[in-house]
Design an enzyme around this catalytic site. Structure first.
Site, short mmCIF file in Angstrom:
data_model
loop_
_atom_site.label_atom_id
_atom_site.label_comp_id
_atom_site.label_asym_id
_atom_site.label_seq_id
_atom_site.Cartn_x
_atom_site.Cartn_y
_atom_site.Cartn_z
N ARG A 1 13.31 4.65 12.53
CA ARG A 1 12.06 5.40 12.51
C ARG A 1 11.20 5.04 13.74
O ARG A 1 11.72 4.56 14.74
CB ARG A 1 11.34 5.12 11.17
CG ARG A 1 12.20 5.55 9.97
CD ARG A 1 11.48 5.31 8.65
NE ARG A 1 10.28 6.14 8.56
CZ ARG A 1 9.30 5.93 7.67
NH1 ARG A 1 9.39 4.92 6.82
NH2 ARG A 1 8.26 6.72 7.64
N PRO B 1 0.79 -1.23 0.00
CA PRO B 1 0.00 0.00 0.00
C PRO B 1 0.82 1.28 0.00
O PRO B 1 1.86 1.37 0.67
CB PRO B 1 -0.83 -0.10 1.29
CG PRO B 1 -0.10 -1.07 2.14
CD PRO B 1 0.55 -2.05 1.20
N ASN B 2 0.33 2.21 -0.78
CA ASN B 2 0.87 3.59 -0.88
C ASN B 2 2.15 3.68 -1.71
O ASN B 2 2.61 4.78 -2.00
CB ASN B 2 1.08 4.21 0.51
CG ASN B 2 -0.20 4.25 1.31
OD1 ASN B 2 -1.20 4.76 0.83
ND2 ASN B 2 -0.20 3.68 2.50
N TYR C 1 11.22 8.70 1.10
CA TYR C 1 11.18 7.60 0.12
C TYR C 1 11.83 7.94 -1.21
O TYR C 1 11.86 7.09 -2.11
CB TYR C 1 9.72 7.17 -0.09
CG TYR C 1 9.07 6.66 1.18
CD1 TYR C 1 9.59 5.54 1.84
CD2 TYR C 1 7.96 7.29 1.75
CE1 TYR C 1 9.02 5.08 3.02
CE2 TYR C 1 7.38 6.84 2.92
CZ TYR C 1 7.91 5.73 3.55
OH TYR C 1 7.36 5.26 4.71
N HIS D 1 12.69 -2.67 2.28
CA HIS D 1 12.13 -1.35 2.55
C HIS D 1 13.07 -0.31 1.98
O HIS D 1 14.30 -0.46 2.04
CB HIS D 1 11.98 -1.10 4.05
CG HIS D 1 11.10 -2.11 4.71
ND1 HIS D 1 9.74 -2.08 4.59
CD2 HIS D 1 11.41 -3.21 5.42
CE1 HIS D 1 9.23 -3.11 5.23
NE2 HIS D 1 10.22 -3.83 5.75
N GLU E 1 12.32 -9.61 2.31
CA GLU E 1 11.60 -8.39 2.71
C GLU E 1 12.48 -7.18 2.42
O GLU E 1 13.67 -7.19 2.78
CB GLU E 1 11.27 -8.47 4.21
CG GLU E 1 10.62 -7.20 4.76
CD GLU E 1 10.42 -7.27 6.27
OE1 GLU E 1 10.11 -8.36 6.80
OE2 GLU E 1 10.56 -6.21 6.91
N ASN F 1 8.03 -5.66 -0.72
CA ASN F 1 7.90 -4.50 0.14
C ASN F 1 6.43 -4.40 0.50
O ASN F 1 5.62 -3.87 -0.26
CB ASN F 1 8.37 -3.21 -0.54
CG ASN F 1 8.35 -2.03 0.44
OD1 ASN F 1 7.79 -2.13 1.52
ND2 ASN F 1 8.96 -0.92 0.04
N ARG G 1 5.07 10.84 -2.74
CA ARG G 1 4.82 10.54 -1.34
C ARG G 1 6.08 10.77 -0.50
O ARG G 1 7.09 10.09 -0.68
CB ARG G 1 4.41 9.07 -1.22
CG ARG G 1 4.23 8.59 0.19
CD ARG G 1 4.18 7.08 0.26
NE ARG G 1 3.95 6.65 1.63
CZ ARG G 1 4.23 5.44 2.09
NH1 ARG G 1 4.72 4.52 1.29
NH2 ARG G 1 4.01 5.13 3.35
N ALA H 1 3.18 -0.80 4.96
CA ALA H 1 2.64 -0.81 6.33
C ALA H 1 2.16 -2.20 6.76
O ALA H 1 2.18 -2.51 7.96
CB ALA H 1 1.52 0.21 6.45
C1 DQA Z 1 8.29 1.13 3.85
C2 DQA Z 1 8.39 1.32 5.37
C3 DQA Z 1 7.05 1.09 6.03
O1 DQA Z 1 7.15 1.28 7.44
C4 DQA Z 1 6.02 2.07 5.50
O2 DQA Z 1 4.74 1.80 6.07
C5 DQA Z 1 5.95 2.10 4.02
C6 DQA Z 1 7.20 2.03 3.25
C7 DQA Z 1 9.61 1.47 3.14
O3 DQA Z 1 9.78 1.02 2.00
O4 DQA Z 1 10.47 2.16 3.69
O5 DQA Z 1 4.90 2.30 3.43
O6 DQA Z 1 7.98 -0.22 3.60
#
Ligand code: DQA
Length: 152
Positions: A107, A10-11, A23, A100, A98, A74, A18, A77
């Site tokens: 964070r 998501p997002n 990011y 990020h 995994e 990835n 964003r 959240a």
């Molecule tokens: C993320 C880190 C997550 O905590 C966050 O909710 C994201 C992006 C990252 O790529 O740094 O949406 O996965």
């Protein structure tokens, strides 16, 4: 040729606009293009998918795992909350890494926990778009070792 699915949660469709200070400024399409090109150089067939919906991500994981493809995930959240994604990886015995963009450990405390990490081969975070490239390189090595070919 090994197959790798890059799955974004998501997002992440909003990358580029964003929170660029966290990011970066690259869009998801630009990151995916780089991964397809890196995959070609590494001899990997790369498929890229993104969804904001947890159940769709479960289905993406099933499809990848049942096809014998590795997964660079990835989960955004959902990383911090989703038992369903963790169970999906286990259910199809997928090889997953995994990733990020940000260093989640630098964070908020709620980003320090991952439900998914225990069922992944490893976790790469904090290198921006390069996190995906490192993960792609690593998963190709793992898949080659599994297939009995050159794993170096
Ligand atoms: C993320 C880190 C997550 O905590 C966050 O909710 C994201 C992006 C990252 O790529 O740094 O949406 O996965």
């Amino acid at each position: 040729m090994v197959a790798v699915h890059i799955i974004n949660g998501p997002n992440l469709n909003l990358l580029g606009v964003r929170e660029p200070q966290t990011y970066g400024s690259l869009t998801l399409a630009a990151i995916e293009q780089r991964l397809v090109e890196l995959g070609a150089r590494l001899g990997a067939d790369v498929t890229c998918r993104q969804s904001n919906v947890e159940g769709e991500l479960v289905e993406f994981i099933h499809e990848a795992g049942l096809a014998g493809a590795g997964i660079v995930l990835n989960a955004a959240a959902y990383t911090h909350t989703s038992i369903a994604l963790r169970d999906a990886i286990k259910a199809v015995d997928a090889v997953a890494i995994e990733v990020h963009l940000s260093n989640v450990h630098a964070r908020e405390a709620f980003r320090h926990h991952s439900t998914i990490a225990p069922v992944c081969a490893g976790v790469i975070c904090g290198f921006g778009p390069v996190s995906y490239e490192l993960a792609l390189d690593a998963i190709v090595r793992i898949l080659r070792q599994r297939h009995g070919a050159d794993g170096n």
